[in-house]
Design a protein around this motif. Sequence first.
Motif, PDB file in Angstrom:
ATOM      1  N   HIS A 121       0.830  -1.207   0.000  1.00  0.00           N
ATOM      2  CA  HIS A 121       0.000   0.000   0.000  1.00  0.00           C
ATOM      3  C   HIS A 121       0.861   1.252   0.000  1.00  0.00           C
ATOM      4  O   HIS A 121       2.076   1.182   0.185  1.00  0.00           O
ATOM      5  CB  HIS A 121      -0.931   0.004   1.223  1.00  0.00           C
ATOM      6  N   ASP A 123       0.352   4.940   2.111  1.00  0.00           N
ATOM      7  CA  ASP A 123      -0.540   5.423   3.174  1.00  0.00           C
ATOM      8  C   ASP A 123      -1.591   6.396   2.637  1.00  0.00           C
ATOM      9  O   ASP A 123      -2.658   6.551   3.235  1.00  0.00           O
ATOM     10  CB  ASP A 123       0.263   6.085   4.305  1.00  0.00           C
ATOM     11  N   HIS A 215       4.946   0.153   0.237  1.00  0.00           N
ATOM     12  CA  HIS A 215       5.541  -0.584   1.352  1.00  0.00           C
ATOM     13  C   HIS A 215       4.530  -1.562   1.943  1.00  0.00           C
ATOM     14  O   HIS A 215       3.332  -1.493   1.665  1.00  0.00           O
ATOM     15  CB  HIS A 215       6.038   0.382   2.428  1.00  0.00           C
TER      16      HIS A 215
HETATM   17 FE   LIG Z   1       1.749   2.065   5.858  1.00  0.00          FE
END
Ligand SMILES: [Fe+2]
Length: 287
Positions: A121, A123, A215
Amino acid sequence: MVGVWREQWEQEGYLVVPGIFEPERVQRLLALSDDIHAQWIKRDAQTGKPSDNPDATSMRHLNHADYFLDRPEKHFTELMDAVADELVLGLCRAILGEMPLFRCTTYWFNPTKTGQDGNWHRDTQFAAKSEDDERAKLEKAFQESAGGIQMQIALVPSADVEYVPRSHLRLDTPEEHHIRRADNFAHSRSNEMPGALRIPLQPGDAAIFNANGLHRGRYHTDKLRRTLMFTYTKTSAPFFDYFSDQPWFLRPGHLAPLNARTRAFFEPFVAAYRGKWKPEVREMQAV
Ligand SMILES: [Fe+2]
């Protein structure tokens, strides 16, 4: 050193600083964090309820005042001194280009029941209303320098974070997009992400990454994980939300046990948010 840190951060999107904390300090922080974690399982200080989900992988706000009520004062000062550590803050300052402002503490640990690989993903996807909205947010972020820092400090050996270097500077390639978002996130736990780099940490090593880049974590029951995460923002850009909502800082004498240097780091945090914090329920009951 400062120039090297900043260059690596800006170009690669992540940075590893070996041995930011010495072994003895790591052992003290491990014992302290495990004690707080054990308290949290019995009673989450924020909700007043047990947190006994065996699949949990993190807890927030280790610095909540309730976790220190019947503990030696040095438990509290040890944690707060770590958050305000000179080298840690120097690193943040190098990256942010200004004094960091405290935001949150988090403890990452392995689940005890169900293990799984994390989902790839950025953030930005959690705060976006739609994919178009996320793209706009990312394109804006590419134009700006770092707004926040997540610093993970391993307390036991850990290789649980994977990152795609330089992905913080661009949108997904078609292959990356297929893994991260396509088919309603069906492929997001793929182990085939091109260019993925696993970040191995020894106890006391710090890893920082730009969470706008691709990440993921790893949550395996048989891989012990005990990682502290400290989060900071720019002092010039405070952001009030769940993470900075810490009204226990208003309890009388809360900062009194701290040495002058550590206290001086947390005072701007209180000043930035105190107007937003609502009185704690426990205080209202006491009135
Ligand atoms: Fe994250």
